[in-house]
Motif scaffolding. Structure first.
Motif, PDB file in Angstrom:
ATOM      1  N   LEU A 201       0.850  -1.192   0.000  1.00  0.00           N
ATOM      2  CA  LEU A 201       0.000   0.000   0.000  1.00  0.00           C
ATOM      3  C   LEU A 201       0.883   1.240   0.000  1.00  0.00           C
ATOM      4  O   LEU A 201       1.408   1.648   1.036  1.00  0.00           O
ATOM      5  N   ASP A 202       1.067   1.840  -1.180  1.00  0.00           N
ATOM      6  CA  ASP A 202       1.850   3.075  -1.276  1.00  0.00           C
ATOM      7  C   ASP A 202       0.884   4.248  -1.292  1.00  0.00           C
ATOM      8  O   ASP A 202       0.638   4.891  -2.322  1.00  0.00           O
ATOM      9  N   THR A 203       0.331   4.507  -0.142  1.00  0.00           N
ATOM     10  CA  THR A 203      -0.643   5.570   0.052  1.00  0.00           C
ATOM     11  C   THR A 203      -0.604   5.965   1.514  1.00  0.00           C
ATOM     12  O   THR A 203       0.077   5.324   2.319  1.00  0.00           O
ATOM     13  N   SER A 204      -1.315   7.021   1.876  1.00  0.00           N
ATOM     14  CA  SER A 204      -1.358   7.434   3.281  1.00  0.00           C
ATOM     15  C   SER A 204      -2.708   8.066   3.574  1.00  0.00           C
ATOM     16  O   SER A 204      -3.455   8.445   2.669  1.00  0.00           O
ATOM     17  N   PHE A 205      -3.006   8.184   4.858  1.00  0.00           N
ATOM     18  CA  PHE A 205      -4.325   8.647   5.289  1.00  0.00           C
ATOM     19  C   PHE A 205      -4.257   9.888   6.167  1.00  0.00           C
ATOM     20  O   PHE A 205      -5.282  10.425   6.568  1.00  0.00           O
ATOM     21  N   ASN A 206      -3.061  10.346   6.466  1.00  0.00           N
ATOM     22  CA  ASN A 206      -2.868  11.451   7.398  1.00  0.00           C
ATOM     23  C   ASN A 206      -3.407  12.760   6.831  1.00  0.00           C
ATOM     24  O   ASN A 206      -3.084  13.145   5.708  1.00  0.00           O
ATOM     25  N   GLN A 207      -4.208  13.476   7.623  1.00  0.00           N
ATOM     26  CA  GLN A 207      -4.776  14.748   7.186  1.00  0.00           C
ATOM     27  C   GLN A 207      -4.288  15.922   8.020  1.00  0.00           C
ATOM     28  O   GLN A 207      -4.763  17.037   7.850  1.00  0.00           O
ATOM     29  N   THR A 208      -3.349  15.684   8.913  1.00  0.00           N
ATOM     30  CA  THR A 208      -2.819  16.774   9.725  1.00  0.00           C
ATOM     31  C   THR A 208      -1.942  17.664   8.856  1.00  0.00           C
ATOM     32  O   THR A 208      -1.456  17.240   7.804  1.00  0.00           O
ATOM     33  N   PRO A 209      -1.706  18.915   9.263  1.00  0.00           N
ATOM     34  CA  PRO A 209      -0.855  19.800   8.455  1.00  0.00           C
ATOM     35  C   PRO A 209       0.504  19.163   8.211  1.00  0.00           C
ATOM     36  O   PRO A 209       1.125  18.623   9.110  1.00  0.00           O
ATOM     37  N   ARG A 210       0.952  19.207   6.968  1.00  0.00           N
ATOM     38  CA  ARG A 210       2.226  18.606   6.632  1.00  0.00           C
ATOM     39  C   ARG A 210       3.221  19.677   6.209  1.00  0.00           C
ATOM     40  O   ARG A 210       2.848  20.805   5.915  1.00  0.00           O
ATOM     41  N   SER A 211       4.494  19.298   6.187  1.00  0.00           N
ATOM     42  CA  SER A 211       5.532  20.256   5.835  1.00  0.00           C
ATOM     43  C   SER A 211       5.278  20.843   4.454  1.00  0.00           C
ATOM     44  O   SER A 211       4.929  20.140   3.515  1.00  0.00           O
ATOM     45  N   LYS A 212       5.448  22.161   4.349  1.00  0.00           N
ATOM     46  CA  LYS A 212       5.264  22.832   3.069  1.00  0.00           C
ATOM     47  C   LYS A 212       6.591  23.064   2.353  1.00  0.00           C
ATOM     48  O   LYS A 212       6.619  23.675   1.293  1.00  0.00           O
ATOM     49  N   HIS A 213       7.672  22.568   2.934  1.00  0.00           N
ATOM     50  CA  HIS A 213       8.982  22.927   2.407  1.00  0.00           C
ATOM     51  C   HIS A 213       9.673  21.805   1.649  1.00  0.00           C
ATOM     52  O   HIS A 213      10.742  22.017   1.099  1.00  0.00           O
ATOM     53  N   GLY A 214       9.107  20.614   1.616  1.00  0.00           N
ATOM     54  CA  GLY A 214       9.780  19.507   0.962  1.00  0.00           C
ATOM     55  C   GLY A 214       9.599  19.518  -0.543  1.00  0.00           C
ATOM     56  O   GLY A 214       8.707  20.162  -1.091  1.00  0.00           O
ATOM     57  N   SER A 215      10.458  18.766  -1.217  1.00  0.00           N
ATOM     58  CA  SER A 215      10.370  18.636  -2.670  1.00  0.00           C
ATOM     59  C   SER A 215       9.723  17.293  -2.994  1.00  0.00           C
ATOM     60  O   SER A 215      10.353  16.367  -3.485  1.00  0.00           O
TER      61      SER A 215
END
Length: 761
Positions: A201-215
């Protein structure tokens, strides 16, 4: 609009099954009785045939969400692996992509391709790459409220779901899910007659704020669906009812999938996909399939997920930790059963009439593929009579076009290859991403300033192209910044982020600093990152022909912490073991080894080769600083000048650094976070590298030390030149003098990735 059932089966290549189902009287039945009829038809199938069945799903082109870019590549990577590494027949692999991957089609395919056909001894693989999400599920009773293991609130619980291409619809007030509930997948899995099943399963369910700085791009939806779809609930209810004779109770939810479950991340984390030069893929799937091309047939699945975790967490840190859910700790990855299957760097995918071929580079790390140079060479594995190296003439993404260096037997599609000579352009540089927080003026100023930074080749847009690091703003307030006007009024400083979105330690500047000044200030960090990029490109334990191993030890624990070896040395070594500085519960929850800062460690280097080997040990800490371990065996003096001492390992010998009797202690870095250790071995001395060390003012020739490398570019360039010189690749194979050429028979780099914690020993 989804395909009708008949069209779907035709496009999916299930014509034979359709004929068989029609003969059994299934096709004329209504939807309500379809599952019951399928059960009856299953009983008419032949005895177990030990087939290997797979259902692979990848969705890039969503109808109501932002498109993804790497899911179809995930499916391709998985399919090639299953066919050419694990012995699946292409006709037994069903793929659903983009418009085909509706909720109904996915569930139908699971029943008809997997449940319908799988017998007790068969192997089943289910792979999903796409968005994941959460949906509000009403609690049916007080009993369910007490039993639920998910978050319950206001009369509902949040349930995880896989998002098909038609996964969401909306009204004026509500977001309605048409997704595949995780509970549905659990029940579908219980319908399989075989326990030999693997779910990826290459997916995720997290809806919390995530980093805006990654590439990178995240594979989870940010919005929660207000309710599940009525058709999905009806399908689940019918499924539970029709398969009750398998032990499922309609009122109970299964707690876990059977067999092996390989997930890209924990439920509270994100799964991401990355863009490399010429291709995009899930960070997890690319790493997993690459390592599965290299593991030995007897390797346990923990080995594969452990090595995958190293690759993923080197980029993402603790934001994404691949997980293994498997009650059988002795299980083999994908139930691999071929003892003589060779490891490989790639596979021949096309051959023309002139015996020129295309190779898919599926077994190499993505960062190595990114920098793989023209004129690199591969050998067929297993080697054939009258064979010759295949030399790379061009490369685009994962595809390398090759030509034999001599007349040989006609090449064949499906032949495996392993690298023999790796060529890298000497003009390697970094790609810096400019964060979305930078306004137009800042972007122009930053681009102008980068022209004076030798380590940086170009500036790209964050998240849209491959990047090694990101420059962005660090806001001084911990309160969420929600609007552009809020951002403009918030004090901030410029800082440097990893590709995974973590702020690199000690890179945050002062408030009101100009972006040009920040870039100039960050030049030492750019040099460190470029040096680390070079070190990564030397990793080759999967292809090296040097027989060597490295084991990390600590006086506090008698057993080895963990071990690395070249694949050719495995026959002479005990099974690798990984021990953590943690109790059993923590060990089960983490993939990377965890070491407390200040812990005393040693490294035991084993040489089972018939040649003397020389070694250098370098590392990077969580602040991206470069360090080197130097422990001379003895100091010699010529004309009053202390001489450089090579660290050498005799044939069939060992070298422990530092020696147990030595009063000097080697301790783990004081910087908490992800650290990487590189053990570089060569058949010739590292003369240029040691001279580069000696040019540092803090270097002491006659004393063991952990040297903080203050001239990382000079040192790494010297190391690359040593490996190039020691390989002695024929001049006629070199395109020009602008490349380093490394022969796998002359060098090996073993890599350890671990996390340093604040808990001092």
């Amino acid at each position: 609009m989804g395909l009708d059932r008949r069209t779907f089966l035709q496009q999916a290549g299930l014509a034979l099954f359709t004929w068989g189902a029609t003969e059994a009287g299934i096709s004329s039945l209504g939807n309500h009785n379809r599952l019951t009829a399928l059960l009856k038809y299953q009983q008419t199938l032949a005895q177990p045939t030990n087939r290997k069945l797979a259902l692979l799903i990848g969705i890039n082109q969503y109808t109501a969400q932002d498109h993804l870019a790497g899911c179809l590549m995930d499916v391709e990577l998985q399919k090639e692996l299953l066919i050419h590494r694990f012995g699946f027949n292409a006709s037994d692999i069903l793929t659903l992509s983009d418009r085909q991957a509706t909720r109904e089609n996915i569930e139908t395919a699971f029943l008809e391709h997997l449940t319908q056909q799988a017998q007790p001894d068969d192997v089943v693989v289910f792979h999903f790459s796409g968005y994941g999400g959460q949906v509000k599920m009403p609690l049916a009773s007080k009993e369910e409220t007490l039993e639920t293991t998910e978050i319950a609130r206001d009369g509902f619980r949040l349930a995880n779901s896989l998002i098909p291409v038609d996964g969401l619809s909306s009204t004026k007030k509500n977001l309605i899910a048409n997704s595949i509930l995780q509970e549905t997948l659990l029940v579908l899995a219980q319908t399989l007659s075989t326990p030999k099943c693997t779910f990826v399963l290459d997916t995720s369910f997290n809806q919390t704020p995530r980093s805006k700085h990654g590439s990178f791009q995240v594979r989870s939806l940010s919005a929660t669906a207000d309710s599940p779809g009525s058709q999905e609930l009806a399908f689940l209810a019918q499924l539970q009812h029709d398969f009750a004779d398998k032990g499922l109770k309609p009122s109970k939810r299964s707690l876990s999938l059977p067999g092996i479950v390989l997930s890209a991340a924990h439920d509270n984390q994100v799964a991401v996909e990355r863009h490399w030069d010429g291709f995009s893929a899930g960070l997890f799937t690319q790493a997993l399939t690459q390592h599965l091309w290299q593991i030995t047939p007897s390797s346990k699945v923990q080995v594969a997920i452990g090595r995958t975790a190293e690759t993923v967490e080197q980029v993402m840190g603790r934001r994404q930790e691949p997980t293994l859910n498997n009650p059988d700790k002795s299980a083999i990855a994908y139930y691999f059963g071929l003892s003589d299957a060779p490891n490989a760097a790639g596979i021949i995918s096309k051959v023309d009439k002139n015996n020129r071929a295309e190779i898919k580079l599926l077994g190499l790390p993505a960062n190595v593929i990114n920098s793989y140079g023209v004129n690199s060479c591969f050998n067929l594995v297993p080697s054939a009579e009258n064979s010759a190296p295949l030399q790379v003439k061009s490369k685009a993404g994962l595809i390398a076009k090759v030509e034999p260096l001599a007349l040989i037997e006609p090449l064949k599609i499906g032949q495996l290859v392993q690298e023999s000579i790796r060529m890298l352009n000497r003009n390697l540089s970094l790609k810096l991403a400019l964060d979305a927080d930078l306004n137009r003026v800042e972007r122009v100023d930053a681009t102008s300033a980068l022209a004076n930074i030798p380590a940086i080749n170009s500036a790209v847009v964050a998240k849209e192209q491959n990047a090694d690091c990101v420059i962005g703003k660090v806001f001084s307030t911990l309160e969420p910044v929600t609007t552009n006007s809020d951002k403009n009024n918030q004090p901030f400083a410029y800082g440097l982020y990893t590709a995974g979105g973590d702020l690199i330690g000690e890179t945050m500047g002062a408030e009101e600093e100009a972006v040009k000044v920040a870039i100039d200030r960050l030049q030492p960090q750019f040099n460190n990152l470029l040096a680390a990029k070079w070190l990564e490109l030397t990793s080759n334990e999967f292809s090296s022909l040097i027989k060597a191993s490295a084991t990390l030890l600590t006086p506090e624990i008698k057993s080895p912490l963990w071990q690395r070896s070249t694949l050719v040395a495995l026959d002479t070594l005990p099974s690798p073991k990984k021990k953590l500085f943690a109790d059993t519960a923590i060990e089960a929850a983490n993939n990377l080894p965890i070491i407390a800062k200040g812990t005393e460690i040693r490294i035991n280097l084993g040489n089972t080769d018939d040649r003397q080997l020389y070694t250098l040990i370098l590392g990077t800490d969580s602040h991206c600083n470069i360090y080197a371990l130097y422990t001379p065996a003895q100091s010699t003096t010529v004309d009053g000048v202390v001489q450089l001492e090579e660290m050498a390992i005799a044939p069939q010998g060992e070298l422990v650094l530092p020696p147990p009797e030595d009063s000097w202690k080697w301790k783990v870095s004081e910087s908490p976070g992800i650290n990487t250790l590189y053990v570089v071995l060569s058949v010739q001395p590292f003369s240029k590298t040691l001279k580069a060390f000696a040019n540092q003012q803090n270097f002491k020739l006659d004393q063991p030390q952990v040297l903080n490398v203050t001239n990382p570019i000079t040192v790494v360039n010297a190391l690359m030149q040593d490996l190039h010189n020691n390989s002695s690749v024929e001049t006629k194979l070199l395109p020009n003098e602008d490349v380093y050429a490394f022969d796998v028979n002359s060098w090996a780099t073993l890599k350890f990735v671990y996390e340093v914690t604040n808990n001092e020993q």
